[in-house]
Scaffold this active site. Structure first.
Site, short mmCIF file in Angstrom:
data_model
loop_
_atom_site.label_atom_id
_atom_site.label_comp_id
_atom_site.label_asym_id
_atom_site.label_seq_id
_atom_site.Cartn_x
_atom_site.Cartn_y
_atom_site.Cartn_z
N ARG A 81 -10.82 0.05 14.46
CA ARG A 81 -10.72 0.82 13.22
C ARG A 81 -11.76 0.19 12.29
O ARG A 81 -12.93 0.20 12.65
CB ARG A 81 -9.29 0.69 12.68
CG ARG A 81 -8.63 1.98 12.35
CD ARG A 81 -7.15 1.86 12.15
NE ARG A 81 -6.73 0.79 11.24
CZ ARG A 81 -5.50 0.62 10.79
NH1 ARG A 81 -4.54 1.45 11.16
NH2 ARG A 81 -5.18 -0.36 9.99
N TYR A 121 18.25 31.06 6.84
CA TYR A 121 17.18 31.92 7.36
C TYR A 121 17.21 31.98 8.88
O TYR A 121 17.36 30.96 9.56
CB TYR A 121 15.82 31.39 6.95
CG TYR A 121 15.50 31.49 5.49
CD1 TYR A 121 15.58 32.70 4.81
CD2 TYR A 121 15.11 30.36 4.78
CE1 TYR A 121 15.26 32.78 3.46
CE2 TYR A 121 14.79 30.43 3.43
CZ TYR A 121 14.87 31.65 2.77
OH TYR A 121 14.55 31.72 1.45
N HIS A 148 -6.62 -7.24 12.51
CA HIS A 148 -5.36 -6.47 12.54
C HIS A 148 -5.06 -6.13 14.00
O HIS A 148 -5.98 -5.83 14.77
CB HIS A 148 -5.53 -5.20 11.70
CG HIS A 148 -4.25 -4.50 11.33
ND1 HIS A 148 -3.11 -5.16 10.91
CD2 HIS A 148 -3.94 -3.18 11.30
CE1 HIS A 148 -2.17 -4.26 10.64
NE2 HIS A 148 -2.64 -3.06 10.87
N LYS A 164 0.85 -1.21 0.00
CA LYS A 164 0.00 0.00 0.00
C LYS A 164 0.88 1.25 0.00
O LYS A 164 2.09 1.17 0.26
CB LYS A 164 -0.91 -0.03 1.23
CG LYS A 164 -0.14 0.04 2.55
CD LYS A 164 -1.03 -0.24 3.75
CE LYS A 164 -0.22 -0.22 5.04
NZ LYS A 164 -1.01 -0.66 6.20
N ARG A 181 0.91 -10.98 6.84
CA ARG A 181 0.82 -9.73 6.06
C ARG A 181 1.90 -8.73 6.46
O ARG A 181 1.61 -7.64 6.94
CB ARG A 181 -0.55 -9.06 6.27
CG ARG A 181 -1.79 -9.87 5.96
CD ARG A 181 -3.03 -8.98 5.96
NE ARG A 181 -3.15 -8.14 7.14
CZ ARG A 181 -3.81 -8.47 8.24
NH1 ARG A 181 -4.44 -9.62 8.33
NH2 ARG A 181 -3.83 -7.65 9.27
N CYS A 200 15.93 24.74 4.39
CA CYS A 200 15.04 25.59 3.60
C CYS A 200 14.13 24.72 2.72
O CYS A 200 14.18 23.50 2.78
CB CYS A 200 15.87 26.51 2.70
SG CYS A 200 17.15 27.42 3.58
N ASP A 253 14.27 24.26 -0.48
CA ASP A 253 14.97 23.57 -1.57
C ASP A 253 16.44 23.30 -1.28
O ASP A 253 17.14 22.77 -2.14
CB ASP A 253 14.95 24.45 -2.84
CG ASP A 253 13.60 25.06 -3.09
OD1 ASP A 253 12.64 24.30 -3.25
OD2 ASP A 253 13.50 26.31 -3.09
C1 PLP Z 1 -0.32 -1.75 6.87
C2 PLP Z 1 -0.96 -3.02 7.17
C3 PLP Z 1 -0.21 -4.19 7.35
C4 PLP Z 1 1.30 -4.20 7.42
O1 PLP Z 1 1.69 -3.67 8.67
P1 PLP Z 1 3.26 -3.53 9.05
O2 PLP Z 1 3.25 -3.04 10.43
O3 PLP Z 1 3.80 -2.52 8.09
O4 PLP Z 1 3.85 -4.86 8.86
C5 PLP Z 1 -0.89 -5.37 7.50
N1 PLP Z 1 -2.24 -5.41 7.52
C6 PLP Z 1 -2.99 -4.29 7.37
C7 PLP Z 1 -4.47 -4.38 7.41
C8 PLP Z 1 -2.38 -3.06 7.22
O5 PLP Z 1 -3.13 -1.96 7.11
#
Ligand code: PLP
Length: 379
Positions: free
Chosen positions: A142, A268, A172, A38, A227, A315, A317
């Site tokens: 979430r 600056y 998650h 992502k 994941r 700055c 740039d």
């Molecule tokens: C971003 C994400 C992950 C990966 O998490 P990490 O901490 O980067 O390994 C896995 N599952 C979901 C749903 C996520 O949003």
């Protein structure tokens, strides 16, 4: 090819990605590996990372949005793709037609996915079936279905057959990067309960819950699929000794050097004044290129092979480096952050100074002015 004199360049070492994915896959030998790409591959480039991750052993790729997943599919990625968060106007039909697995957290989403499968079927004249991963909210609060609504969501999936098929339940973790945090076991228990309800309803889904931290520290939570995200980029969210290799190096070049006498001030606001005669090097990157202005006066770079302080304000740039009595040649390489193996700062070092996490540092490197190049072999 990397530029000879890059202005602002991130160099992505694809061999590091392959290595990291292989290492993570070996940590979860009973599970398949979904490389999370992502946010344009956490700022590293989703397509290039996807290809390297597949070479490293990933059989799935994870994206946040359907648009990200479709872009990968249309670029020729044949691996299983899973996407989990879109807005209410998202059209699931193209995603389902292109064989993208989707997440469902609610009855409303279930109806929209089924509608997408129906329209994809009508359009193609085939029986297009949406592969659904039902998400249970085990405590992150979430997205995901709250446990109280789960017993209603699970049977609704049977009613949506044959337009949809539940292939997995997933969740998650909130605190996987804090070893031994009590919430991890609480979430694991709720995940088990959700699985039991799904089984009792006649489903036989895969399970997945482990992010990078859980891949590295909680073998009991690997289930069928893991994941990992941040760890495939070589950044370890937990204090384990795993040989993860940071894939991103952020570079620039010296464009001008000059001698200034003691007492002269720099940039600056004149926040820094030379205490003795010294040589300054001008580097053409600034906060518009992802160097946080709040690191002014408290960051170093590796310039011509030596670690040196950035002085005065960063700055938009440009920034200025104090080289003392050295005279680095014009065009000298400047490493803002990288692997850390040659004395250069790391993304973690920036994050620690800024009170954030290295995830935020690397994902903010996706900017139009930053040129991105890829290293293939370990060159
Ligand atoms: C971003 C994400 C992950 C990966 O998490 P990490 O901490 O980067 O390994 C896995 N599952 C979901 C749903 C996520 O949003």
């Amino acid at each position: 090819m990397t530029a000879s004199f890059p202005r602002a360049e991130v160099v992505i070492d694809l061999s590091a990605i392959r290595h990291n994915v292989a290492l993570l896959a070996s940590r979860a030998p009973g599970a398949q590996t979904m490389a999370v790409v992502k946010a344009d591959g956490y700022g590293h480039g989703a397509l290039e990372v996807a290809r390297a991750a597949i070479e490293g052993g990933a059989t799935w790729l994870g994206t946040c949005s359907l648009g990200e997943a479709l872009a990968l599919r249309r670029a020729g990625i044949g691996a299983r793709l899973f996407s989990w968060l879109d807005t209410p106007e998202a059209d699931f039909a193209p995603a389902v037609a292109e064989d993208i697995d989707v997440a469902v957290s609610s009855l409303d989403e279930l109806a929209r996915v089924a509608d997408g499968a129906r329209r994809a079927s009508d359009f193609s004249g085939l029986n297009v079936i949406a592969r659904v991963h039902l998400k249970i909210d085990t405590g992150l609060s979430r997205n995901g279905c709250p446990p109280a609504e789960w017993p209603a969501l699970v049977p609704a999936t049977s009613a949506a057959k044959p337009l949809i098929e539940v292939v997995a339940i997933w969740s998650h973790l909130a605190c996987a990067d804090e070893l031994g945090h009590p919430s991890i076991d609480v979430q694991a228990k709720r995940f088990d309960e959700a699985y039991d309800i799904a089984r009792a309803a006649g489903l036989d889904p895969m399970r997945h819950i482990a992010n990078s931290a859980a891949v590295l520290t909680r073998a009991d939570l690997h289930f069928d699929l893991v994941r990992p995200g941040i760890a495939i980029y070589g950044l370890n969210p937990v204090p384990t000794a795993d040989d993860l290799r940071p894939a991103m190096t952020f570079k620039s070049s010296v464009v001008l050097t000059k001698r200034i006498p003691a007492g002269e001030s720099v940039s600056y606001g004149h926040s820094w004044t030379a205490e003795r005669d010294t040589t300054l090097a001008l580097v053409p990157v600034g906060y518009a290129d992802g160097v946080p202005r709040s690191l002014s006066g408290r960051m170093d770079v590796l310039l011509a092979g030596k670690r040196r302080p950035v002085v005065g304000r960063v700055c938009m740039d440009q920034l200025i480096v104090d080289c003392g009595d050295d005279e680095p040649p014009i065009g000298s390489e400047v490493v803002l952050f990288g692997k850390g193996t040659s004395g250069e700062p790391t993304a973690r070092e920036w994050a620690d100074k800024l009170g954030t996490i290295d995830y935020e540092i690397v994902t903010s490197m996706y900017r139009p002015r930053i040129h991105r190049t890829y290293l293939e072999a370990g060159s």
